[in-house]
Design a protein around this motif. Structure first.
Motif, PDB file in Angstrom:
ATOM      1  N   VAL A  93       0.855  -1.191   0.000  1.00 33.78           N
ATOM      2  CA  VAL A  93       0.000   0.000   0.000  1.00 33.78           C
ATOM      3  C   VAL A  93       0.888   1.238   0.000  1.00 33.78           C
ATOM      4  N   PRO A  94       0.743   2.132  -0.982  1.00 33.02           N
ATOM      5  CA  PRO A  94       1.584   3.341  -1.007  1.00 33.02           C
ATOM      6  C   PRO A  94       1.246   4.257   0.167  1.00 33.02           C
ATOM      7  N   MET A  95       2.270   4.854   0.763  1.00 33.36           N
ATOM      8  CA  MET A  95       2.035   5.718   1.916  1.00 33.36           C
ATOM      9  C   MET A  95       3.049   6.857   1.948  1.00 33.36           C
ATOM     10  N   ASP A  96       2.564   8.052   1.786  1.00 34.11           N
ATOM     11  CA  ASP A  96       3.404   9.248   1.879  1.00 34.11           C
ATOM     12  C   ASP A  96       2.911  10.051   3.083  1.00 34.11           C
ATOM     13  N   LEU A  97       3.356   9.646   4.243  1.00 31.85           N
ATOM     14  CA  LEU A  97       2.883  10.271   5.479  1.00 31.85           C
ATOM     15  C   LEU A  97       3.641  11.575   5.730  1.00 31.85           C
ATOM     16  N   LYS A  98       2.908  12.660   5.872  1.00 29.29           N
ATOM     17  CA  LYS A  98       3.520  13.970   6.114  1.00 29.29           C
ATOM     18  C   LYS A  98       3.485  14.269   7.605  1.00 29.29           C
ATOM     19  N   ILE A  99       4.669  14.546   8.174  1.00 32.80           N
ATOM     20  CA  ILE A  99       4.783  14.834   9.610  1.00 32.80           C
ATOM     21  C   ILE A  99       5.454  16.184   9.778  1.00 32.80           C
ATOM     22  N   ALA A 100       4.822  17.066  10.539  1.00 35.40           N
ATOM     23  CA  ALA A 100       5.377  18.388  10.836  1.00 35.40           C
ATOM     24  C   ALA A 100       5.681  18.474  12.329  1.00 35.40           C
ATOM     25  N   ARG A 101       6.925  18.807  12.670  1.00 33.94           N
ATOM     26  CA  ARG A 101       7.328  18.939  14.068  1.00 33.94           C
ATOM     27  C   ARG A 101       7.081  20.376  14.533  1.00 33.94           C
ATOM     28  N   PHE A 102       5.814  20.735  14.673  1.00 31.99           N
ATOM     29  CA  PHE A 102       5.471  22.086  15.094  1.00 31.99           C
ATOM     30  C   PHE A 102       6.059  22.400  16.466  1.00 31.99           C
ATOM     31  N   ASP A 103       6.125  21.416  17.348  1.00 33.06           N
ATOM     32  CA  ASP A 103       6.675  21.655  18.683  1.00 33.06           C
ATOM     33  C   ASP A 103       8.095  22.211  18.592  1.00 33.06           C
ATOM     34  N   ARG A 104       8.900  21.666  17.698  1.00 33.29           N
ATOM     35  CA  ARG A 104      10.276  22.138  17.532  1.00 33.29           C
ATOM     36  C   ARG A 104      10.321  23.494  16.832  1.00 33.29           C
TER      37      ARG A 104
END
Length: 325
Positions: free
Chosen positions: A38-49
């Motif tokens: 299953v294709p997966m392009d998970l976008k994660i943003a480290r707003f805390d940093r």
């Protein structure tokens, strides 16, 4: 004559059993390969940093990137940046989560499984934040965004959790982060029970936990329900007397809301009104509901999406549930 017939039947039975087991293994392998593909392009943003390192001059840029996080005026955020407790909080989270790689891999695997079983689902963008250790809102999942408050995953012995009861602090650990996300997803797809019976509520939570079995097949059962190994061992060892207690006290079809507090809601222990209470973990009603749903799925040809909407009474009757002795 009987022995001769039996001798002929037995090898055939063994061969059939082996065939069933091999077929099951092949099916499982096939599903695992399909999920892996299953294709997966998970976008994660480290707003805390980003927030911790931005400074006042960086606020306009952050507000533009994350408009949904800035309902308050800049003065509120500037005060937060300069608050000594907040500065310490950002440092503690930064030290604990210098890397998010393990969690990212766990989330990727979770969302691959979700997309496989719920292909219409839109995978959200993941944003890590802090929320002043509000553990009741450690995960917020919307249609397009997933907020993870990392200050709720610093480890059970962290100084921030010193005033919490142990059953709460136990789950404030990064090992439970992906499981908590799975719980939030489950709440979106498992309808609240229409019936007010204890049985209906047990099976509602049983569906949530079974969904974790499906979406997190390689994750330890302890992480799914938030138990220690000792808690889980106790639950399995006492499954039969627990069930007998529910039956003898006629709890299954009771609509007494006090049963929620005694057996379903997070608590330091369950409340049977017996001497063994202090030895027991909380949420044992959820545990029993989980075993009922597991038994149902073992004994019936039903897919996961069908299970989510099935009535509790039908699941219970067709489960042929028998607790372990």
């Amino acid at each position: 004559m009987y022995c001769k017939i039996l001798a002929k039947v037995k090898p055939i039975f063994i061969l059939l059993s082996v065939f069933v087991i091999l077929s099951s293994c092949n099916d499982s392998d096939k599903v695992a390969k399909e999920i892996a593909a299953v294709p997966m392009d998970l976008k994660i943003a480290r707003f805390d940093r980003e927030f911790a390192s931005s400074g006042e001059e960086g606020l306009p840029g952050l507000r533009k990137m994350y408009p949904y996080l800035f309902p308050a005026p800049d003065s509120v955020w500037i005060a937060k940046m300069n608050d000594s407790l907040q500065i310490e909080l950002f440092q503690e989270v930064g030290n604990a989560f210098r890397s998010f790689e393990d969690e990212e891999e766990g989330l990727v695997q979770l969302f691959k499984h979700i997309k496989y079983y719920f292909p219409e689902y839109t995978v959200p963008k993941v944003i890590t934040v802090t929320n002043d250790v509000d553990y009741n809102n450690r995960i917020i999942l919307t249609d397009s965004l997933l907020f993870i408050s990392l200050d709720n995953y610093l480890g059970p012995e962290h100084k921030y959790y010193g005033g919490f009861q142990r059953y709460i602090a136990h789950t404030l650990d990064r090992n439970y982060l992906v499981s908590d996300v799975a719980s939030s997803f489950a709440k979106q797809v498992v309808p609240r029970p229409r019936e007010r019976t204890f049985l209906a509520r047990m099976i509602y939570f049983g569906k949530e936990l079974y969904l974790k079995d499906v979406l997190m097949p390689n994750v330890d059962n302890r992480k799914k329900i938030g138990y220690s190994q000792e808690d889980l061992d106790w639950a399995f060892a006492n499954e039969e007397p627990m069930w007998r207690n529910f039956i003898e006290n006629e709890y299954l079809y009771s609509t007494d809301n006090k049963l929620n507090q005694r057996f379903l809601e997070p608590a330091p222990f369950s409340k049977f009104g017996l001497e063994l209470d202090n030895e027991s973990p909380g949420k044992l009603g959820r545990f029993v509901g989980w075993q009922i749903v597991r038994a149902f799925m073992e004994n019936n040809e039903v897919d996961v999406k069908q299970l989510m909407t099935m009535p509790a009474e039908e699941i219970f009757k067709k489960s042929n549930y028998k607790p372990r002795n």
